[in-house]
Design an enzyme around this catalytic site. Structure first.
Site, PDB file in Angstrom:
ATOM      1  N   SER A 100     -65.830 -56.566 -39.018  1.00 56.81           N
ATOM      2  CA  SER A 100     -65.164 -57.860 -38.986  1.00 56.81           C
ATOM      3  C   SER A 100     -63.966 -57.850 -39.918  1.00 56.81           C
ATOM      4  O   SER A 100     -63.936 -57.117 -40.912  1.00 56.81           O
ATOM      5  CB  SER A 100     -66.124 -58.973 -39.418  1.00 56.81           C
ATOM      6  OG  SER A 100     -66.432 -58.854 -40.805  1.00 56.81           O
ATOM      7  N   ASP A 101     -62.952 -58.649 -39.583  1.00 63.31           N
ATOM      8  CA  ASP A 101     -61.960 -58.968 -40.581  1.00 63.31           C
ATOM      9  C   ASP A 101     -62.663 -59.777 -41.659  1.00 63.31           C
ATOM     10  O   ASP A 101     -63.762 -60.305 -41.447  1.00 63.31           O
ATOM     11  CB  ASP A 101     -60.805 -59.761 -39.966  1.00 63.31           C
ATOM     12  CG  ASP A 101     -59.519 -59.633 -40.756  1.00 63.31           C
ATOM     13  OD1 ASP A 101     -59.594 -59.277 -41.956  1.00 63.31           O
ATOM     14  OD2 ASP A 101     -58.439 -59.885 -40.206  1.00 63.31           O
ATOM     15  N   TRP A 102     -62.051 -59.889 -42.815  1.00 61.28           N
ATOM     16  CA  TRP A 102     -62.731 -60.448 -43.982  1.00 61.28           C
ATOM     17  C   TRP A 102     -63.020 -61.944 -43.790  1.00 61.28           C
ATOM     18  O   TRP A 102     -62.128 -62.775 -43.780  1.00 61.28           O
ATOM     19  CB  TRP A 102     -61.896 -60.187 -45.225  1.00 61.28           C
ATOM     20  CG  TRP A 102     -62.210 -58.890 -45.899  1.00 61.28           C
ATOM     21  CD1 TRP A 102     -62.440 -58.716 -47.230  1.00 61.28           C
ATOM     22  CD2 TRP A 102     -62.354 -57.582 -45.323  1.00 61.28           C
ATOM     23  NE1 TRP A 102     -62.714 -57.383 -47.510  1.00 61.28           N
ATOM     24  CE2 TRP A 102     -62.676 -56.668 -46.357  1.00 61.28           C
ATOM     25  CE3 TRP A 102     -62.257 -57.090 -44.027  1.00 61.28           C
ATOM     26  CZ2 TRP A 102     -62.882 -55.306 -46.141  1.00 61.28           C
ATOM     27  CZ3 TRP A 102     -62.472 -55.730 -43.804  1.00 61.28           C
ATOM     28  CH2 TRP A 102     -62.775 -54.859 -44.843  1.00 61.28           C
ATOM     29  N   LEU A 103     -64.306 -62.247 -43.570  1.00 61.95           N
ATOM     30  CA  LEU A 103     -64.826 -63.577 -43.273  1.00 61.95           C
ATOM     31  C   LEU A 103     -64.508 -64.032 -41.852  1.00 61.95           C
ATOM     32  O   LEU A 103     -64.514 -65.214 -41.554  1.00 61.95           O
ATOM     33  CB  LEU A 103     -64.362 -64.633 -44.278  1.00 61.95           C
ATOM     34  CG  LEU A 103     -65.425 -65.056 -45.308  1.00 61.95           C
ATOM     35  CD1 LEU A 103     -65.758 -63.904 -46.236  1.00 61.95           C
ATOM     36  CD2 LEU A 103     -64.976 -66.261 -46.099  1.00 61.95           C
ATOM     37  N   ALA A 104     -64.232 -63.090 -40.969  1.00 60.85           N
ATOM     38  CA  ALA A 104     -64.046 -63.451 -39.564  1.00 60.85           C
ATOM     39  C   ALA A 104     -65.376 -63.599 -38.842  1.00 60.85           C
ATOM     40  O   ALA A 104     -65.421 -64.160 -37.755  1.00 60.85           O
ATOM     41  CB  ALA A 104     -63.198 -62.395 -38.856  1.00 60.85           C
TER      42      ALA A 104
END
Length: 1033
Positions: free
Chosen positions: A445-449
């Site tokens: 995931s992208d960061w906190l996606a």
């Protein structure tokens, strides 16, 4: 990715009026992110406090001595003492229309409540009633007088409302007529916007032959892992809980280390002694495959020397559908083929060092506005809605080529795609990425996606980064212990977890990282720098308060030395990525021995804030400001500059003879500052970046395509006055993307224009190389420069205002990105895609088109898997084995896979699976190999031609191949290119090929690539609109 911001938060502000929002250029009103102060709402209604100050009645309030008592309207025989007082007056309707909102609420409340005197609960006595009647009558008279004063306004409103009704009626009639006309016009192509389909279960990795050995090793290791070890590898330990921006937990029993994941696409973010390479958009402008790979090699080498396992780059999304998009500069250009070639070459270069590359952001991450809800105070991220054909032919194309280049990781993006979050969109991750494109690595995931726990696991996500759940640094993960619990209670099948961890471990083996030195305490491997401090000794868990510290920075110099110095490749890329847009009377290249036209000393003026160093390259965190010369955009995709050679510094020693140079390192200059100059060098720029930073009124995405900080005025002022109108002005642009230059590009004083893009640390040196002809001007535009933002079409406009609680961006014309839109609508750009001048001239001739295979409409049936995926024992362990070990002391906010209790671990029939979870999916007929069906990449056509250097100096030419399909397709699309260097009078044969995929389109009906019937026109030339050669196939 975005770092935490303490100002994030708030709720959806869809109640804001248009005139309440922050302003931008050209008088438009724009939605402001929550980093900046939100202006108070200006409402036509007053607040309760305002009523209390101006319209309250002391008798009604009685100093607060009345309270409301509920009344049972069905069981009570008592009526409100207040209501008969009102109804006995004449003109009740007029009065009710004129009373304030607060009084209306009080009247409404009185129907449900009795007014009770706190001092005496009995009914009103007659004196009190009479007094109240008198005062209300007096107030009614004053209300009537006020109403009469408003009569003119009332009639004016009626007049305007009538006019508005007439206008609306006319608009509706015209719209209906046009709709009828359009509906009866032949429209060959329709792009329906449909919700995202489901695709379950997630395909298992390990089905391709060249990954077989890696998966066998991974299988042996994973078989010996405990449940908590498997979960630990798939979940980050939390933001700032390790030395890197992303850190997985280790599997200590089987000796699998924690993995370090670090940005980014321009080099190593937050690291010391590393290079600041030219940005992706500059690299794309070189159109040089060899340089693209060499840059990737250098980036991978630095990551390897700093102990990084996974480099979070390159970026191929955004693709640049929106020319004002904030992060377009991280990618390589606004064409899927150019983007794909540059991304694939970069990946091969990075991974040649054993470092895992990351293809990001998958997919449709085309704007920064509303990509994350907490940045903008909206309920959820925007949805990028795209049709299946455009998704395949445009946005997924670079990812397919990245998978063919054997990329180890793919990062899913923040926003939703067709109203399903990208990091849990099973159609994207399971159906397209893992099944159709045959991706064998892992999805992070992208960061906190990541926005869910179970759904993201089932939807195809393999690694949660940075491990935090819905909020930064709160120690609460959507996976971690929750994934452990979900596997134990069978809501997430253990087979899915086994595939997740196997994909990660197989990628680790595939890049040979099992041969790397182990990190402490067993060895001296692992990251040798800290993302959070430059001090030698620092905290091990910066986001916690546990107090543990150690030596975190070893100051390993990764930049290379001598002929292996990475500054060499950085300078080459920056120079070849500089595009010459205008060159009147061969103003460029400049002579190092120049003199004044009058024979005296050359008088040079250097203008603009962009020419100088200002406060230094690292003055603002993540380069989040536009000051001094612009060498990069801002955000997580940038780096800490080891140094930055500014243009003014490089120009100081550029001339061999004595000159008279005056620098005006500001954008506000007077005409007198230029009148006595022979040569005027003007430096201007346009900046943008990631959405978590706002700078200069730009909230990630640019507000327009104009030069910033008064750049257009600066160019006009200098060019109109340079040498009293007789001097020569050279404009140098540093920009994140296309800029509109219509107000000055045709001015007679503007003799030359160079687009230097974002050149990185060697900015000034590379520019001087081109200015003085040490290097040919060989860059070519990786996008179209239009005459206005509107030229790019309605589908290319950033959504600056939320159009729904869940903002919707419909990519209806996504197949016609950039130059394809200009061609479709016959719009003349200022400079077309692929355009760029040279210091010499070339001729293209003798085109030969030769078929290599017979045409066939579709690919053969999908081949069977070359290898069977790993198989594991799927029995569940004793839940008690997942509890925190006895005596274990957890670090505050650190994310662990352990359970603190056994609640919810009993297996049960989970019933909240996503829609379509129990439906059997048919493997895509377009799959079967890396990047898709192997037949798609068979060579179908050979393209040969002769290229001759007809000028008087050595130079480089970019030969571009475009294909025109039969009707109902874009006018022409780029399908191949090459760059060659020729000496004067040298002539050389160039050969390129076209694959089946190059000549096919995506059939939404057949869900496969199809080669249309009819003849293809194959164009060869120097740009999308300079195509002197054409043949047919």
């Amino acid at each position: 990715m975005a770092p935490p911001d303490s100002t994030h938060g708030g709720s959806f502000r869809d109640h804001l009026k248009t005139n309440d929002r922050s302003s931008t250029s050209k008088g438009k009103q724009r939605y402001s992110p929550l980093q900046e102060a939100i202006p108070e709402e200006i409402s036509s209604f007053r607040s309760p406090s305002e009523y209390a100050d101006t319209d309250s009645d002391s008798d009604l309030e009685r100093s607060g001595s009345y309270k409301l008592r509920p009344v049972d309207r069905y069981g009570s025989h008592h009526s409100s003492a207040f209501i008969p007082v009102i109804r006995e007056e004449n003109g009740v309707e007029t009065y009710l229309d004129s009373i304030t909102e607060a009084e209306q609420e009080l009247l409404s409340a009185s129907k449900q409540y009795d007014l009770v005197d706190d001092d005496d609960s009995s009914d009103f006595d007659s004196d009190e009633e009479a007094t109240l009647r008198y005062r209300l009558k007096d107030r009614l008279k004053r209300r009537r007088a006020r109403l009469q004063a408003w009569q003119p306004v009332k009639y004016a409103r009626i007049w305007w409302r009538t006019l508005l009704a007439v206008v609306v009626t006319l608009v509706v009639v015209v719209w209906g007529f046009l709709s009828f006309a359009v509906s009866h016009r032949e429209e060959p192509t329709v792009w329906p916007m449909v919700p995202s389909d489901s695709w379950f279960p997630s395909p298992k990795g390990g089905t391709l032959k060249h990954w077989e050995e890696s998966y066998k090793k991974a299988q042996s290791l994973v078989r010996n892992m405990t449940l908590v070890e498997k979960v630990n590898i798939t979940t980050g330990i939390g933001w700032q809980m390790g030395l890197c921006v992303g850190n997985t937990g280790p599997a200590d029993i089987v000796k699998f280390p924690s993995l370090c994941l670090q940005d980014g696409p321009q080099g190593l973010r937050f690291a010391d002694h590393v290079s600041a390479f030219p940005a992706g958009i500059t690299t794309g402008s070189t159109w040089n495959r060899e340089l693209m790979r060499e840059r990737g090699v250098a980036m991978g080498r630095e990551a390897r020397l700093k102990g990084v396992n996974v480099l979070l780059g390159p970026s191929m999304g955004p693709l640049g559908m929106m020319p004002a998009g904030g992060r377009n500069w991280e990618g390589f250009g606004s064409d899927p083929v150019l983007q794909a070639v540059a991304a694939a070459e970069t990946i091969r270069g990075i991974q040649s060092n054993g470092v895992m590359a990351t293809a990001k952001h998958f997919v449709m991450n085309e704007q920064e506005h509303f990509r994350q809800p907490f940045e903008w105070g909206i309920p959820t991220a925007l949805s990028s809605n795209v049709g299946d054909r455009a998704l395949h032919e445009v946005f997924a194309w670079p990812f397919a080529e990245s998978i063919r280049a054997d990329v180890a990781s793919v990062m899913c993006s923040y926003q939703m795609v067709n109203n399903s979050h990208a990091c849990e969109n099973s159609k994207l991750l399971n159906g397209i990425l893992k099944d159709e494109l045959g991706f064998q690595g892992f999805v992070q995931s992208d960061w906190l996606a990541q926005r869910s726990g179970i759904n993201s696991a089932l939807g195809g996500l393999d690694m949660s980064m940075p491990g935090d759940g819905l909020h930064w640094v709160d120690g609460k993960s959507l996976w971690g212990s929750e994934l452990t619990r979900a596997v134990l209670n069978t809501s997430v099948p253990v087979e899915r977890l086994n595939d997740m961890v196997t994909r990660i471990v197989a990628a680790w083996y595939h890049l040979g990282q099992d041969t790397w030195e182990r990190p402490p305490p067993e060895g001296n491997g692992g990251p040798n720098f800290s993302s959070w401090t430059n001090d030698e000794v620092g905290w091990l868990h910066t986001g916690s308060n546990d107090g543990s510290y150690a030596r975190v920075n070893h100051y390993v110099d990764a930049q290379g030395t001598g002929p292996e110095a990475h500054s060499i490749i950085a300078r080459k890329v920056a120079a070849e990525g500089t595009v010459l847009l205008k060159n009147v009377d061969r103003t460029l290249p400049l002579s190092r021995n120049a003199s004044s036209p009058s024979g005296g000393i050359l008088r040079v003026g250097i203008y603009g804030d962009d020419a100088g160093p200002a406060l230094g390259p690292n003055a603002c965190p993540d380069r989040g400001c536009n000051q001094g010369t612009l060498a990069t955009g801002w955000g997580s995709g940038t780096v800490e500059f080891p140094y930055l050679v500014s243009p003014i510094e490089a120009l100081e020693s550029a001339w061999s003879t004595e000159i008279e140079s005056t620098a005006y390192l500001r954008n506000a200059v007077m005409p007198a500052d230029a009148v006595d100059k022979d040569l005027c060098l003007v430096f201007v720029n346009a900046d943008s970046g990631e959405g978590y930073i706002s700078a200069g009124g730009i909230h990630g995405d640019r507000n327009d395509l104009f030069l910033q900080k008064g750049g257009d005025t600066l160019v006009r002022t200098v060019s109109s006055n340079c040498g009293g109108g007789q001097g020569k002005t050279v404009v140098v642009i540093h920009a994140v993307g296309p800029v509109v230059m219509e107000s000055w590009i045709d001015l007679p004083g503007v003799h030359a224009v160079l687009l230097a893009n974002l050149p990185g640390q060697e900015s000034g040196n590379a520019l001087v190389d081109v200015l003085f002809g040490e290097v040919d001007a060989s860059g070519r535009l990786p996008y179209t420069i239009g005459k206005s933002l509107e030229d790019y079409g309605p589908g290319a406009q950033v959504l600056y205002e939320p159009n729904a609680p869940v903002p919707q961006v419909d990519f209806l014309d996504a197949l016609y990105i950039d130059y394809r839109h200009f061609d479709r609508h016959n719009i003349t750009p200022r400079f077309e895609f692929g355009f760029g001048l040279s210091y010499t001239t070339f001729e293209l001739l003798d085109l030969s088109i030769s078929p290599l295979q017979q045409k066939s409409r579709s690919v053969p049936p999908r081949p069977a898997d070359a290898v069977a995926p790993p198989v594991y024992d799927i029995s569940l362990p004793d839940p008690a084995s997942a509890l925190f070990p006895a005596g274990f002391q957890p670090v505050f906010k650190y994310i662990y896979p352990y359970l603190s209790n056994l609640d919810g671990t009993a297996p049960h029939n989970y019933s909240f699976y996503p829609k379509g979870y129990n439906e059997t999916q048919r493997p895509s007929p377009a799959g079967g190999g890396a990047g898709g069906h192997p037949a798609l990449y068979e060579e179908m056509v050979s393209v040969k031609l002769q290229v001759s250097n007809t000028g008087d100096r050595k130079g480089q030419e970019v030969v571009q191949v475009y294909v025109s399909f039969p009707p109902d397709f874009p006018e022409r699309v780029l399908r191949n290119f090459t760059k060659i260097e020729l000496e004067p009078s040298e002539r050389r044969e160039v050969q390129m090929t076209l694959s089946r995929k190059d000549l096919s389109y995506w059939s939404t009906r057949e869900q496969n690539w199809v080669m249309p019937e009819g003849k293809f026109q194959i164009w060869v030339g120097r740009s999308s609109r300079d195509l002197p050669l054409m043949g047919e196939y």
